[in-house]
Write an enzyme that holds these catalytic residues in place. Structure first.
Site, PDB file in Angstrom:
ATOM      1  CB  CYS B  88     113.408 104.510  51.385  1.00  0.00           C
ATOM      2  SG  CYS B  88     113.643 103.346  52.959  1.00  0.00           S
ATOM      3  CG  HIS B 346     114.495  99.009  50.387  1.00  0.00           C
ATOM      4  ND1 HIS B 346     114.587  99.794  49.153  1.00  0.00           N
ATOM      5  CD2 HIS B 346     114.038  99.756  51.452  1.00  0.00           C
ATOM      6  CE1 HIS B 346     114.414 101.098  49.469  1.00  0.00           C
ATOM      7  NE2 HIS B 346     113.881 101.120  50.971  1.00  0.00           N
TER       8      HIS B 346
END
Lengths: 910, 402
Positions: B88, B346
């Site tokens: 991420c 996300h």
């Protein structure tokens, strides 16, 4: 002598109530109700015959030297691989040596007994020393069928050898026929059965007796020489009939276990044999038979060595560890007999790299990690570089088996998103005793029962099935051991960072235990001890010094002090040594004490004074200078030691009882004076070994009269966590309760204007004495409440509700107006009022920065919560009910910060 | 002696797509959308860009391997383009590549792009694992999902600090309520609706104790930045540009997952990474000096414990700070001022740059309805992987003269 040297068993935890099959499918197959008694075992979705075999074999190897096993036989008709030695997987999972013989015995229900006979033969021949025989089966059936009722899943394991034999092998006999009561084609999942009547009459009833009689002839014995007769036959009536025809009286016949788990296929004769061994006494003779395309029979004599076999679960324990369900569909789903939508997420690729499996075989199948030879850190998986950040040595780890090591839950979740046959999918971090951890799937548990700190067992399970390639993958999972889930916050570590404690009389006994426990938690300790005899005479420095040394050896920090608590100078000097050595004092445990027991008549003044000096004045002498220092710091915890002798009385201890009860009075006032300085004072009454208790208590309880059982409570009272003050607590043997001084409701005698007569007292004696509804008073003012209440002039009757009188709602609406901003400087509180009754409701009053806000509803973090019935509330507001007596009489309940509740009267012109 | 990145590099242009379920767009289209805004913002021509970095994470869907998807989508003229992937943190890693490249003096003007097209999987949540997660790991790691991995923080945090389940659940709910309040004000956010504490607490459980509203959305998006040196930026007429004050990354050493000390209640990486970032930026008291943050709120509990790893809340106190509104828009340190992952979703490679985009707008006073008063330092934070093994990336941004 050769024979069985150990046993183990495994029955899956899950049991299906057989009536649930009938309840779901009786409309379709009503006849199955005939065999719907009890429950059958069934594998969890992640279990198969191999995982059960590993569980049974691990149970069997408890207390045995694994390195001595030179043969592994695995017997089953439902092994996961047709071509890949299943016994080889078992051997790897058990982390047995590579130089051994392994074989699968399969394709007959008799495989278990055949494997056992082969093992016994090879040991008898001297070819092998120890062979592990494990039989297991998880047989599938179609739904709503007799066989679905009859069958169960399970496994059993026997170690065969020539030393420490628990059941001597006397001989065996086998007959073989191609009798096809059922068969399973090589590509089929389920059996094809022939008519039960024929199986029963021509199969079981003829073939088993033939083999049994054959063995009897061979060994020249009869049923009289048999104490336990073990043989499988799921026809309950026929099972009894065959035994009886062979001359076995009912008490000799091992139950076929239909009601408790069902027939476990190739494992069943061994499952029943393990059950028989678990119940056996030395000298018992066991006849065990297995049926399937003929019959194997064996004869064993149980030896004295069975008494020395290490404790294990066995079949008995496995049967007891159960979770019964009536969810038949769950049973079908767990056996993959119904197709549910698993979602696209379930399509994740599942190809296993055989090279990886080979390289990591001991890790994946054996749960073998590493232990660093340099720093000793156990770790999983074993890696090239040690994981300890202080070490990081390269290629330093030797294999380290984690499978048998106890572990605890560190973190966990129940995941509804993860693909699972049994959602939520539960997993988390587990930590092994002695070090090492891994993130594990959990199994055999309910989410609601899992908690951080829970003990777990590591167990071998099937992790995935690669349907595309027909491959089953295995790894280890954590099975939480059911237990009492601690209350929220209980798992929290209570810390004493940078604190300083004084423990008087810390040279031995309770004081020493307190000092050591405090030091263990990082507290710096002044170990005070005069080093005198129990009666207070004499004195030397060695007692205190010894404890200081013990603390230092454990890595703690402590100083010794040898002053007597019995003088003011001594007390001051004790506190001074804390200040000199550590700069402050946070905790004082007044523990020093002596005894001078005598009856009152014989109690001379010197005995009386000596006790009062040490116990009562001693507490004053030490606590006073400490209190002054604590007040400067705005923090302190003082512990006083009282005794049941003072609280309840004890013959021959007038001096001691008086001193001990004197301390309670001392506490009651120190509590008030210390309150605003965050100084809490509490009193503990340790239950200790005395001549009296020695007579009453059994020895195992006397053993628990150790200081260690008292120390945790005292340490808790010493901690910042403890906000209580003025409590008296009995502690000992792991049992704790509170003692308190309570006051009965009492009664007025007369009207308060004239002096009552003693006759009136006598008349009202019962009411005066009555303790019904007795309460505790926080201080002397509160104790005046009932008296004031009894004689305060009665207000007018409250106006009727219909008369439009005062309502609860109106009171709160008017509260803002009644707020006295001038009295609220620096006050930052939230009062939560929870009023019950018809007019009830919740209101919260937030006072901050000199402003007041009244809201309906509950506040998330009130300073003080006040609970009252609507009627009482209105009475209190209208002045009819004194707030203090409402509180002391239980009509007003206060939670949270009690002291802040007193602001209510200041802040509002009610 | 290394001197750190502080005030060496300026951001002169940024772009960010609307985040959401962009059913009509793939990675290429999203990149072009973000780039169009960015190049206009910088006032440059495409050919001014000398090198580019692409941050993107998941191969199973998305744009495929290598940096070619970026070079071909933007028709970049045979310049060096590099793909980076670090869970991420991929977006921030792409930014770091571009920033370090100009700081080194190798180039004047570089592009950093982050993109992720997630909504081509056929199901909610992130793509699952199986043997696509390496040949060994999937054979022994639990069958975990992102919410399940992070949910464990809650069990450990509650146990460590003796917090009642309901109290922690409420504090977590407040994290989401606050982000939704902010997201409402942001036209580029995916979810633009207020929620109440009661709604959050009553939502269906995804991974115990995380409910639906404790989880961030899953969406598509792209964001990008053009960076140059401070000197060059001034030459180009940016008088007081936004500069990089700190850029730090910290990865697990493997200690958390296999050694014995970590309690599972926080992030060792973030704890160390934030300390280094403050040092690089010259910040000594973050609770007082940080004006705003974009934390990696993949789940409410992640954000909650990160308050502590950022050394802004005391250990064991973040849940109270959350309930006290300390991180609300009108609190002391507003957090997720743009709505956070909670409202943006996300798209992995894009998230780090999306956070920097918000800080950039705020510092330049262009955040419209969300504009905070005179922010000094803005902090962004990415956390990739799982609490037990992860990648943490932190950036701190501010105006050159602040």
């Amino acid at each position: 002598m050769i024979g069985i040297t150990s046993y183990g068993g495994y029955i899956p935890r899950l049991r299906l109530d057989r009536m649930s099959i009938f309840q779901s499918m009786g409309w379709f197959a009503p006849a199955i109700v005939m065999v719907a008694q009890g429950e059958r075992s069934f594998c969890n979705w992640d279990e198969d015959s191999l995982t059960m075999a590993v569980a049974a074999a691990r149970d069997c190897l408890i207390g045995k030297d694994k390195s001595k096993v030179d043969g592994v036989f695995l017997c089953s008709t439902t092994l996961p691989f047709l071509d890949r030695l299943n016994a080889g997987i078992l051997k790897t999972a058990l982390n047995l040596k590579d130089e051994l013989e392994a074989a699968d015995f399969t394709s007959s229900e008799r495989a278990g007994t055949t494997g056992l006979i082969q093992a016994l033969s090879s040991v008898r021949g001297g070819d092998k020393k120890q062979v592990l025989v494990t039989a297991t089966d998880k047989r599938l059936t179609k739904a709503a069928y007799f066989y679905e009722m009859w069958f169960g899943d399970g496994a059993a394991s026997l170690l065969v050898g020539d030393t420490d034999v628990i059941a001597e092998f006397m001989g065996s006999y086998t007959v073989t026929y191609d009798f096809v009561d059922h068969f399973r084609g090589s590509s089929r999942a389920v059996d094809y059965m022939w008519e039960e009547r024929w199986v029963r009459d021509n199969g079981y009833s003829k073939i088993i007796p033939q083999a049994v009689n054959g063995l009897f002839r061979k060994l020249s014995i009869s049923m009289d020489d048999v104490d336990r007769f073990v043989f499988p036959c799921f026809f309950k009536a026929e099972h009894r009939k065959i035994a009886s025809k062979l001359g076995a009286t009912p008490e000799k016949v091992m139950d076929n276990m239909h009601e408790v788990c069902g027939e476990t296929g190739a494992a069943h004769p061994l499952v029943m044999l393990v059950q028989a061994l678990q119940e056996a006494e030395p000298g018992d003779r066991i006849l065990a038979a297995g049926f399937g395309q003929g019959c194997d029979v064996m004869y064993f004599k149980v030896t004295d060595a069975i008494r020395d076999l290490a404790q294990r679960r066995g079949i008995k324990g496995a049967l007891a560890n159960k979770k019964t369900t009536d969810n038949y569909l769950k049973f079908l789903k767990f056996r993959d007999l119904i197709q549910t939508e698993m979602g696209i997420r379930a399509e994740a690729p599942t190809q296993t790299a055989m090279t990886v499996l080979w390289r990591k075989r001991d890790m994946l199948l054996g749960m073998v990690g590493g232990k660093c030879t340099k720093c000793g850190t156990p770790q999983f998986p074993r890696s090239s570089m040690c994981v300890n950040p202080e070490c990081e040595e390269v290629n330093s780890q030797e294999p380290y088996e984690f499978a048998g090591i106890p572990a605890k839950v560190k973190t966990f979740t129940g995941d509804m998103l993860a693909v699972s046959v049994d959602p939520p999918h539960i997993y988390g971090m587990v930590q092994f005793e002695g070090g090492g951890r891994f993130m594990a799937d959990f199994s055999d548990c309910e989410l609601s029962e899992v908690y951080v700190g829970q003990p777990v067992e590591i167990t071998f399970r099937r992790r995935y099935v690669d349907e595309q390639r027909g491959f089953s993958g295995y790894f280890w999972k954590a099975v939480p051991i059911p237990g009492e889930k601690p209350a929220a916050g209980a798992a929290e570590e209570i810390r004493f960072d940078d604190q300083v404690a004084i423990v008087t009389g810390a040279g031995a006994g309770l004081g020493r235990a307190y000092a050591l426990e405090l030091a263990e938690r990082g507290v710096k300790v002044v170990v005070n001890d005069l080093g005198g005899a129990p009666d207070g005479t004499g004195g030397n420095t060695s007692a205190a010094d010894k404890v200081v040394e013990e603390i230092k050896a454990l890595g703690g920090d402590a100083v010794a002090n040898y002053d007597s608590v019995a003088t003011a100078e001594g007390g001051q000097s004790i506190v001074d040594s804390a200040i000199q050595a550590f700069g402050k004092v946070d905790i004082v445990i007044n523990n020093a004490g002596i005894l001078r027991d005598k009856t009152l008549a014989k109690m001379e003044p010197e005995n009386w004074d000596a006790i009062i000096d040490v116990h009562l004045k001693g507490a004053y002498n030490v606590s006073r200078p400490a209190f002054i220092k604590m007040r400067e710091n705005g923090y302190g915890r003082i512990i006083l030691t009282t005794s049941a002798a003072g609280l309840y009385g004890n013959f021959g201890q007038t001096n001691y009882s008086a001193a001990k009860m004197g301390l309670v009075g001392f506490m009651n006032t120190v509590k008030l004076e210390g309150d605003k300085h965050n100084i809490r004072v509490n009193t503990v009454a340790p239950v200790a070994a005395t001549r009296l208790t020695e007579d009453i208590l059994p020895p195992e309880m006397l053993e628990k009269l150790k200081p260690e059982f008292v120390a945790p409570l005292v340490l808790y009272l010493c901690s910042e966590k403890c906000q209580e003050s003025g409590m008296i607590l009995n502690a000992g043997m792991g049992y704790f309760n509170r003692a308190a001084i309570v006051t009965g409701p009492g009664t007025a005698v007369g009207d308060g204007s004239r002096i009552p007569t003693l006759e009136e007292i006598h008349q009202k004696w019962d009411a005066i004495n009555d303790l019904t509804g007795a309460t505790e008073f926080p201080n002397v003012t509160a104790s005046m409440g009932p008296i004031l209440d009894a004689f305060s002039p009665k207000k007018k009757e409250a106006p009727d509700d219909s008369g439009g009188g005062l309502t609860v709602k109106a009171v709160f609406e008017g509260m803002q107006a009644a707020f006295r901003a001038d009295a609220a400087a620096g006050v930052d509180v939230v009062f939560q009022w929870d009023i019950s009754g018809d007019q009830g409701g919740s209101w919260n009053v937030v006072i901050k920065d000199g402003a007041c806000e009244v809201n309906e509803g509950s506040h998330s973090s009130p300073t003080t919560t006040l609970k009252m019935a609507d009627e009482d509330f209105l009475k209190m507001i209208s002045g009819e009910l004194n707030a203090m007596s409402a509180y002391t009489g239980g009509k007003l309940k206060i939670e949270g910060d009690l002291m802040k509740s007193q602001l209510v009267e200041k802040l509002f012109k009610l | 002696m290394a001197t750190g990145i502080r005030d060496k590099v300026a951001i002169i242009g940024m772009g960010c797509t609307r985040f959401g379920e962009r059913w009509d767009m793939g990675g290429e289209e999203l990149m072009v959308e973000a780039f169009t805004e960015c190049i206009k913002d910088a006032g440059l021509e495409k050919n001014d860009i000398q090198a580019a970095w692409l941050g993107t994470c998941i191969d199973e869907v998305n744009v495929g391997k290598a940096a070619v998807p970026l070079s071909t989508s933007l028709r970049l003229p045979f310049i060096p383009v590099t793909r980076v992937e670090n869970y991420c943190a991929s977006g921030t890693e792409s930014f770091r590549g571009a920033v370090y490249a100009v700081a080194s003096g190798a180039y004047d003007i570089c592009l950093s792009m982050g993109v992720e097209k997630l909504k081509d999987t056929g199901y909610g949540g992130l793509p699952g694992g199986g043997s696509s997660s390496g040949s060994l790991i999937w054979l022994w790691w639990p069958n975990l999902t992102a919410p399940g991995a992070f949910a464990q923080l809650a069990s450990a945090y509650a146990a460590k600090y003796g917090i009642k389940d309901q109290d922690l659940k409420r504090a977590m709910a407040q994290v989401s309520v606050k982000s939704h309040e902010n997201g409402v004000l942001n036209p580029k956010a995916h979810l633009r609706k207020k929620v109440t504490i009661d709604q959050v607490m009553a939502a269906p459980i995804i991974a115990h104790p995380l409910g639906l509203f404790d989880c961030c959305g899953v969406s598509d998006g792209a964001a990008c930045a053009i960076v140059t040196t401070v000197e060059k930026a001034k030459d180009m007429g940016f008088k007081n540009p936004v500069t990089v004050k700190a850029l730090q990354v910290a990865l697990s050493s493997g200690e958390e997952i296999a050694f014995n000390n970590w309690d599972g209640d926080h992030f060792m990486t973030t704890d160390k990474c934030s300390t280094k970032a403050y040092e690089e930026a010259g910040i000594t008291n973050p609770r007082e000096e940080i004006s705003m943050m974009e934390l990696h709120d993949c789940f409410s509990i992640t954000e909650l414990v990160t308050y502590e790893d950022m050394h802004i809340s005391e250990r064991g106190q973040a849940w109270k700070d959350s309930l006290d509104g300390f991180y609300n828009m009108d609190g002391k340190v507003p957090c997720q001022v743009d709505g956070g992952l909670k409202c943006f979703g996300h798209p992995i490679g894009a998230s780090g740059l999306r956070m920097i985009y918000e800080m950039y707008l705020q510092l330049l006073g262009r955040a419209e309805e969300r504009q905070l008063e005179n922010p000094q330092y803005g902090l962004t934070h990415n956390l990739g992987g799982f609490p037990a093994q992860n990648v943490c990336a932190i950036s701190i941004l501010g105006l050159y003269n602040n």
